[in-house]
Design an enzyme around this catalytic site. Structure first.
Site, mmCIF file in Angstrom:
data_model
loop_
_atom_site.group_PDB
_atom_site.id
_atom_site.type_symbol
_atom_site.label_atom_id
_atom_site.label_comp_id
_atom_site.label_asym_id
_atom_site.label_seq_id
_atom_site.Cartn_x
_atom_site.Cartn_y
_atom_site.Cartn_z
ATOM 1 N N ILE A 1 12.046 8.994 4.726
ATOM 2 C CA ILE A 1 13.332 8.674 5.356
ATOM 3 C C ILE A 1 14.477 9.338 4.592
ATOM 4 O O ILE A 1 15.378 9.931 5.186
ATOM 5 C CB ILE A 1 13.540 7.147 5.436
ATOM 6 C CG1 ILE A 1 12.482 6.515 6.355
ATOM 7 C CG2 ILE A 1 14.946 6.811 5.947
ATOM 8 C CD1 ILE A 1 12.510 4.991 6.409
ATOM 9 N N ASP B 1 15.554 10.726 -7.291
ATOM 10 C CA ASP B 1 14.160 10.404 -6.982
ATOM 11 C C ASP B 1 13.311 10.627 -8.229
ATOM 12 O O ASP B 1 13.558 11.556 -8.996
ATOM 13 C CB ASP B 1 13.639 11.303 -5.848
ATOM 14 C CG ASP B 1 12.508 10.654 -5.064
ATOM 15 O OD1 ASP B 1 11.450 10.393 -5.678
ATOM 16 O OD2 ASP B 1 12.658 10.418 -3.847
ATOM 17 N N ASP C 1 14.736 7.574 -12.496
ATOM 18 C CA ASP C 1 14.143 6.326 -12.027
ATOM 19 C C ASP C 1 15.219 5.246 -11.907
ATOM 20 O O ASP C 1 16.013 5.053 -12.832
ATOM 21 C CB ASP C 1 13.064 5.883 -13.031
ATOM 22 C CG ASP C 1 12.096 4.865 -12.459
ATOM 23 O OD1 ASP C 1 12.567 3.855 -11.880
ATOM 24 O OD2 ASP C 1 10.877 5.070 -12.591
ATOM 25 N N ILE C 2 15.232 4.531 -10.781
ATOM 26 C CA ILE C 2 16.237 3.474 -10.592
ATOM 27 C C ILE C 2 16.008 2.290 -11.530
ATOM 28 O O ILE C 2 16.871 1.424 -11.652
ATOM 29 C CB ILE C 2 16.290 2.980 -9.129
ATOM 30 C CG1 ILE C 2 14.938 2.431 -8.666
ATOM 31 C CG2 ILE C 2 16.789 4.083 -8.206
ATOM 32 C CD1 ILE C 2 14.983 1.717 -7.319
ATOM 33 N N TYR D 1 5.792 -7.776 -1.399
ATOM 34 C CA TYR D 1 6.741 -6.778 -0.888
ATOM 35 C C TYR D 1 7.837 -7.449 -0.064
ATOM 36 O O TYR D 1 9.030 -7.170 -0.227
ATOM 37 C CB TYR D 1 6.008 -5.735 -0.043
ATOM 38 C CG TYR D 1 6.931 -4.772 0.667
ATOM 39 C CD1 TYR D 1 7.627 -3.802 -0.045
ATOM 40 C CD2 TYR D 1 7.132 -4.845 2.049
ATOM 41 C CE1 TYR D 1 8.497 -2.923 0.595
ATOM 42 C CE2 TYR D 1 7.989 -3.974 2.696
ATOM 43 C CZ TYR D 1 8.667 -3.015 1.967
ATOM 44 O OH TYR D 1 9.526 -2.157 2.605
ATOM 45 N N ARG E 1 -6.132 -7.079 8.042
ATOM 46 C CA ARG E 1 -5.660 -6.804 6.686
ATOM 47 C C ARG E 1 -4.829 -7.966 6.160
ATOM 48 O O ARG E 1 -3.973 -8.497 6.873
ATOM 49 C CB ARG E 1 -4.818 -5.522 6.703
ATOM 50 C CG ARG E 1 -4.676 -4.839 5.380
ATOM 51 C CD ARG E 1 -4.062 -3.475 5.535
ATOM 52 N NE ARG E 1 -2.719 -3.530 6.133
ATOM 53 C CZ ARG E 1 -1.912 -2.489 6.238
ATOM 54 N NH1 ARG E 1 -2.319 -1.306 5.824
ATOM 55 N NH2 ARG E 1 -0.711 -2.615 6.786
ATOM 56 N N ASP F 1 -0.792 -8.984 6.744
ATOM 57 C CA ASP F 1 -0.245 -8.354 7.941
ATOM 58 C C ASP F 1 0.352 -9.393 8.895
ATOM 59 O O ASP F 1 -0.241 -10.451 9.130
ATOM 60 C CB ASP F 1 -1.334 -7.580 8.687
ATOM 61 C CG ASP F 1 -1.325 -6.096 8.330
ATOM 62 O OD1 ASP F 1 -0.485 -5.697 7.512
ATOM 63 O OD2 ASP F 1 -2.168 -5.348 8.866
#
Length: 325
Positions: free
Chosen positions: A16, A35, A60-61, A148, A283, A286
């Site tokens: 993206i 990035d 790196d963030i 996540y 999975r 999901d």
């Protein structure tokens, strides 16, 4: 409002992010990409690496000093950097949290301290969790179903607090199953569309988790780019400091998806139509069904997505056919 702006895109070498970098340069802006190339790829930036208005920072963030340096002098931040994938977060919740929560907080602090005007960030449809409501409306969410999903919800909470406490304007974009050019088919956590396209092109059988009835609101990349531009440029004060669904607003199950993939790939090679599909167990983590209401984005931002699943797949498969063969 946007032309001649200085814009930082974190995760700008990703799927993206790289599409956003290209579009922002096309619109006449100065673009910085941050990035660490853990999931992003330099090849995604090939067309813009030598553009005088483009700058690449490899960093790196999770490092606050890097974030501060990257935000210096920027008008806007598009924060796309994250470790995606529900399965990845289940296998390694600590790293997902470090990148998606601590890294996100670093970027908020850096944006605040460097005087960034607006912080637009990638949120996620995973935030809806176990909510049974369809279509998904921004104000009604359930409990998260994966690490996540927790990280992406925490992002929304932090963004809200940074507006209320420090006055940093932000917009969160809850992406729904984005697909399109530059999305990688490689790796254990590849998204379903590029993964299936790659397999079908080799006459290998894709494995559907479950019976194929699970459905998603698949969203073509150009719709996502449009939404990011709208989030950056809106002058509607009521449109700020909230979250939006970024989708097309239609549901496609996995069996229907495979049929569409075969249709478009079959126009290049008819043998692909004969490839068998394998069904495996569902999975863990999901969500069975996902469908977005995009009314809020239409009303407050003027969002009008041009690509449905069929027209988006046609564009995407044209790109994959040229770049994967």
């Amino acid at each position: 409002m946007l032309k001649d702006s200085k814009i930082l895109v974190t995760g700008g070498a990703g799927f993206i992010g790289s599409n956003l970098c290209e579009k922002l340069l096309e619109l006449g802006n100065k673009v910085t990409c941050l990035d660490n190339f853990s999931t992003g790829k330099k090849i995604n930036l090939k067309s813009i690496l030598n553009d005088p208005d483009f700058k690449l920072i490899e960093g790196d963030i999770r490092d606050i000093d890097t974030c501060m340096e990257a935000c210096k002098g920027q008008d806007f931040v598009l924060h796309e950097a994250a470790l995606g994938s529900v399965p990845r977060s289940i296998n390694d919740p600590i790293t997902s949290n470090e990148v998606n929560v601590s890294g996100f907080l670093n970027m908020l602090v850096a944006s605040r301290d460097q005087g960034v005007k607006r912080f637009v960030y990638a949120a996620s449809s995973s935030t809806y969790g176990d909510s049974k409501n369809l279509p998904k409306e921004e104000d009604i969410i359930g409990k998260p179903l994966s690490p996540y999903a927790i990280t992406k919800y925490v992002n929304e909470l932090y963004a809200d607090i940074f507006n209320k406490t420090y006055g940093l304007d932000s917009i969160g974009l809850r992406y729904f199953n984005v697909f399109g050019r530059k999305q990688s088919p490689d790796g254990a956590y590849a998204a379903v569309i590029p993964k299936f396209v790659s397999l079908l092109m080799k006459y290998d059988s894709p494995v559907i988790n479950g019976d194929g009835s699970y459905s998603r609101d698949f969203t073509y990349i150009d719709n996502v780019v449009e939404m990011n531009i709208l989030a950056l440029t809106t002058t509607n004060k009521k449109a700020l400091n909230t979250v939006y669904n970024v989708a097309f607003g239609e549901r496609t199950d996995l069996n229907e998806l495979v049929a569409l993939l075969k249709k478009h790939l079959g126009s290049f090679d008819s043998r692909i139509n004969d490839v068998n599909i394998i069904y495996g167990p569902p999975r863990q983590g999901d969500v069975p069904h996902s469908l977005a209401s995009i009314q809020k984005a239409k009303d407050l931002l003027g969002y009008d997505p041009r690509f449905n699943i069929d027209s988006g797949l046609k564009e995407a498969i044209n790109w994959y056919w040229k770049n994967l063969k």
